[in-house]
Design a protein around this motif. Structure first.
Motif, PDB file in Angstrom:
ATOM      1  N   SER A  38       0.867  -1.179   0.000  1.00  0.00           N
ATOM      2  CA  SER A  38       0.000   0.000   0.000  1.00  0.00           C
ATOM      3  C   SER A  38       0.904   1.230   0.000  1.00  0.00           C
ATOM      4  N   SER A  39       0.608   2.232   0.784  1.00  0.00           N
ATOM      5  CA  SER A  39       1.431   3.443   0.795  1.00  0.00           C
ATOM      6  C   SER A  39       1.177   4.219   2.074  1.00  0.00           C
ATOM      7  N   SER A  40       2.218   4.835   2.610  1.00  0.00           N
ATOM      8  CA  SER A  40       2.024   5.687   3.791  1.00  0.00           C
ATOM      9  C   SER A  40       1.268   6.959   3.436  1.00  0.00           C
ATOM     10  N   SER A  41       1.169   7.264   2.145  1.00  0.00           N
ATOM     11  CA  SER A  41       0.445   8.478   1.741  1.00  0.00           C
ATOM     12  C   SER A  41      -1.064   8.331   1.921  1.00  0.00           C
ATOM     13  N   VAL A  42      -1.548   7.130   2.285  1.00  0.00           N
ATOM     14  CA  VAL A  42      -2.977   6.969   2.567  1.00  0.00           C
ATOM     15  C   VAL A  42      -3.396   7.810   3.764  1.00  0.00           C
ATOM     16  N   TYR A  43      -2.430   8.254   4.577  1.00  0.00           N
ATOM     17  CA  TYR A  43      -2.753   9.063   5.754  1.00  0.00           C
ATOM     18  C   TYR A  43      -3.030  10.527   5.402  1.00  0.00           C
ATOM     19  N   GLY A  44      -2.612  10.942   4.197  1.00  0.00           N
ATOM     20  CA  GLY A  44      -2.893  12.306   3.755  1.00  0.00           C
ATOM     21  C   GLY A  44      -2.186  13.357   4.590  1.00  0.00           C
ATOM     22  N   VAL A  45      -2.947  14.179   5.297  1.00  0.00           N
ATOM     23  CA  VAL A  45      -2.403  15.207   6.176  1.00  0.00           C
ATOM     24  C   VAL A  45      -2.802  14.879   7.603  1.00  0.00           C
ATOM     25  N   SER A  46      -1.818  14.887   8.502  1.00  0.00           N
ATOM     26  CA  SER A  46      -2.135  14.620   9.899  1.00  0.00           C
ATOM     27  C   SER A  46      -1.228  15.440  10.811  1.00  0.00           C
ATOM     28  N   ASP A  47      -1.831  16.008  11.860  1.00  0.00           N
ATOM     29  CA  ASP A  47      -1.063  16.745  12.865  1.00  0.00           C
ATOM     30  C   ASP A  47      -0.627  15.842  14.004  1.00  0.00           C
ATOM     31  N   THR A  52       0.171   6.019  13.697  1.00  0.00           N
ATOM     32  CA  THR A  52       0.275   4.565  13.773  1.00  0.00           C
ATOM     33  C   THR A  52      -0.669   3.924  12.752  1.00  0.00           C
ATOM     34  N   GLU A  53      -0.626   2.617  12.682  1.00  0.00           N
ATOM     35  CA  GLU A  53      -1.454   1.885  11.727  1.00  0.00           C
ATOM     36  C   GLU A  53      -2.949   2.045  12.002  1.00  0.00           C
ATOM     37  N   GLU A  54      -3.323   2.468  13.228  1.00  0.00           N
ATOM     38  CA  GLU A  54      -4.737   2.645  13.572  1.00  0.00           C
ATOM     39  C   GLU A  54      -5.257   4.027  13.204  1.00  0.00           C
ATOM     40  N   HIS A  55      -4.395   4.900  12.727  1.00  0.00           N
ATOM     41  CA  HIS A  55      -4.801   6.268  12.386  1.00  0.00           C
ATOM     42  C   HIS A  55      -5.796   6.247  11.220  1.00  0.00           C
ATOM     43  N   PRO A  56      -6.823   7.098  11.251  1.00  0.00           N
ATOM     44  CA  PRO A  56      -7.773   7.153  10.122  1.00  0.00           C
ATOM     45  C   PRO A  56      -7.063   7.482   8.815  1.00  0.00           C
ATOM     46  N   LEU A  57      -7.553   6.895   7.738  1.00  0.00           N
ATOM     47  CA  LEU A  57      -6.999   7.185   6.421  1.00  0.00           C
ATOM     48  C   LEU A  57      -7.717   8.407   5.860  1.00  0.00           C
ATOM     49  N   VAL A  58      -6.925   9.426   5.512  1.00  0.00           N
ATOM     50  CA  VAL A  58      -7.489  10.666   4.976  1.00  0.00           C
ATOM     51  C   VAL A  58      -6.746  11.008   3.680  1.00  0.00           C
ATOM     52  N   LEU A  60      -5.578  12.332   0.062  1.00  0.00           N
ATOM     53  CA  LEU A  60      -5.808  13.600  -0.631  1.00  0.00           C
ATOM     54  C   LEU A  60      -6.006  13.417  -2.127  1.00  0.00           C
ATOM     55  N   THR A  61      -5.694  12.241  -2.639  1.00  0.00           N
ATOM     56  CA  THR A  61      -5.832  11.998  -4.077  1.00  0.00           C
ATOM     57  C   THR A  61      -6.562  10.679  -4.291  1.00  0.00           C
ATOM     58  N   LEU A  62      -7.063  10.481  -5.499  1.00  0.00           N
ATOM     59  CA  LEU A  62      -7.750   9.236  -5.808  1.00  0.00           C
ATOM     60  C   LEU A  62      -6.799   8.039  -5.732  1.00  0.00           C
ATOM     61  N   TYR A  63      -5.562   8.241  -6.146  1.00  0.00           N
ATOM     62  CA  TYR A  63      -4.585   7.156  -6.071  1.00  0.00           C
ATOM     63  C   TYR A  63      -4.433   6.686  -4.626  1.00  0.00           C
ATOM     64  N   ASN A  64      -4.243   7.623  -3.697  1.00  0.00           N
ATOM     65  CA  ASN A  64      -4.106   7.277  -2.284  1.00  0.00           C
ATOM     66  C   ASN A  64      -5.384   6.648  -1.745  1.00  0.00           C
ATOM     67  N   LYS A  65      -6.520   7.166  -2.189  1.00  0.00           N
ATOM     68  CA  LYS A  65      -7.812   6.633  -1.755  1.00  0.00           C
ATOM     69  C   LYS A  65      -7.956   5.161  -2.127  1.00  0.00           C
ATOM     70  N   PHE A  66      -7.653   4.837  -3.378  1.00  0.00           N
ATOM     71  CA  PHE A  66      -7.825   3.462  -3.836  1.00  0.00           C
ATOM     72  C   PHE A  66      -6.769   2.530  -3.249  1.00  0.00           C
ATOM     73  N   LYS A  67      -5.579   3.065  -2.959  1.00  0.00           N
ATOM     74  CA  LYS A  67      -4.574   2.259  -2.263  1.00  0.00           C
ATOM     75  C   LYS A  67      -5.141   1.773  -0.930  1.00  0.00           C
ATOM     76  N   GLY A  68      -5.758   2.710  -0.195  1.00  0.00           N
ATOM     77  CA  GLY A  68      -6.341   2.359   1.096  1.00  0.00           C
ATOM     78  C   GLY A  68      -7.538   1.436   0.967  1.00  0.00           C
ATOM     79  N   MET A  69      -8.371   1.643  -0.048  1.00  0.00           N
ATOM     80  CA  MET A  69      -9.575   0.831  -0.230  1.00  0.00           C
ATOM     81  C   MET A  69      -9.252  -0.610  -0.608  1.00  0.00           C
ATOM     82  N   CYS A  70      -8.067  -0.838  -1.164  1.00  0.00           N
ATOM     83  CA  CYS A  70      -7.681  -2.206  -1.524  1.00  0.00           C
ATOM     84  C   CYS A  70      -7.331  -3.049  -0.294  1.00  0.00           C
ATOM     85  N   GLU A  71      -6.931  -2.397   0.778  1.00  0.00           N
ATOM     86  CA  GLU A  71      -6.465  -3.140   1.950  1.00  0.00           C
ATOM     87  C   GLU A  71      -7.541  -4.079   2.524  1.00  0.00           C
ATOM     88  N   PRO A  72      -8.760  -3.586   2.826  1.00  0.00           N
ATOM     89  CA  PRO A  72      -9.774  -4.519   3.356  1.00  0.00           C
ATOM     90  C   PRO A  72     -10.198  -5.584   2.341  1.00  0.00           C
TER      91      PRO A  72
END
Length: 296
Positions: A38-47, A52-58, A60-72
């Motif tokens: 997958s990619s660490s960019s699935v986290y988008g922007v975070s303060d 960690t791996e439990e952080h919500p996926l946010v 910023l792009t469709l590529y990152n979105k679909f990377k995250g959606m493939c995981e489940p």
């Protein structure tokens, strides 16, 4: 990401629609372990100080979105006979047989070595990085460890979290040491639309698998400097092989695919191999090496 700007539906079909069928096919073929990059960019922007791996996926792009959606989708198929594991690596850096010069550390090193100047886009964004050899070591480890350590697990992998400006300063230091004849290397800044920024935590992969990369960002920059000295990266600003997506070339290909073959890859690749090869070479921007890769 640029591919989504050119043809969103085609890029979705490549990055998302085909993923679960590929997993199902692998399982049916007797594959015992599926390691999904997958990619660490699935986290988008975070303060968050440590993502960690439990952080919500946010994303910023469709590529990152679909990377995250493939995981489940992958973990649906986890079973005692089919071990599934996801890795969320940092941005890869350093020299390799197929070096990319469109990633942060490598871009900055290329500019420092060949233009005596580094242009930083933004600067404050945090970007984790991972040496390419560390990535290869991790893939090997994920294939070798016992099933019970990785089955159904997701791991971050990125120990060096630095701002783009900090990375630029590291690169500047290394290049000035490796090429003292260049003298001072200027760093300038400019605005950017790329707001991705996150500080990923890799304690889990260290705790569970004992993985810690042996090489760092400065090693990556030195490896690239050595490659430039040896003449292994010629035409580093113009040769398409260093860039994952060349927008103009991809746009030309998509236009031909849509206009001449009704957006059907099956139609485009129908017929004798020699005929398909000539068909590809006729598209502006596709040369023999690219055509060969596509036919493979």
């Amino acid at each position: 990401d640029p591919s989504f700007d050119l043809d969103e539906n085609l890029s979705k079909s490549i990055n998302y629609d085909c993923f679960e069928p590929m997993v199902v096919t692998a399982k049916a073929a007797g594959v015992k372990r599926f390691v999904y990059c997958s990619s660490s960019s699935v986290y988008g922007v975070s303060d968050a100080p440590d993502v960690t791996e439990e952080h919500p996926l946010v994303p910023l792009t469709l590529y990152n979105k679909f990377k995250g959606m493939c995981e489940p989708l992958l973990f649906r198929h986890q079973s005692p006979e089919f071990t599934c594991v996801t890795i969320r690596p940092a941005t890869v850096c350093g020299h390799s047989p197929r070096t990319r010069l469109d990633l942060s550390v490598n871009i900055l090193t290329n500019h420092a070595v060949n233009k005596n100047k580094i242009t930083v886009f933004g600067g404050s964004q945090l970007r984790p990085n991972l040496h390419i050899k560390g990535m290869a070591d991790l893939y090997q480890l994920l294939l070798e460890v016992p099933n019970e350590k990785v089955a159904g697990q997701t791991f971050n992998a990125g120990y060096e979290n630095h701002s783009i400006m900090e990375i630029a300063e590291m690169v500047r230091k290394v290049v000035m040491e490796e090429f003292p004849e260049k003298g001072d290397i200027e760093i300038t800044t400019t605005e950017t639309e790329d707001k991705r920024s996150y500080h990923i935590n890799s304690e889990k992969i260290l705790r569970v698998l004992g993985f810690r990369p042996k090489r760092n960002i400065e090693d990556a920059a030195r490896d690239l400097c050595a490659a430039f000295k040896a003449g292994e990266l010629p035409d580093s600003f113009d040769d398409d092989r260093y860039f994952n997506v060349k927008a103009k070339r991809l746009r030309n290909f998509v236009n031909v695919l849509v206009e001449q073959y009704n957006a059907s890859l099956k139609r485009m690749f129908k017929g004798e191999t020699a005929a398909i090869y000539e068909r590809l070479l006729a598209i502006n921007g596709i040369g023999p090496e690219t055509a060969d890769s596509m036919l493979l």
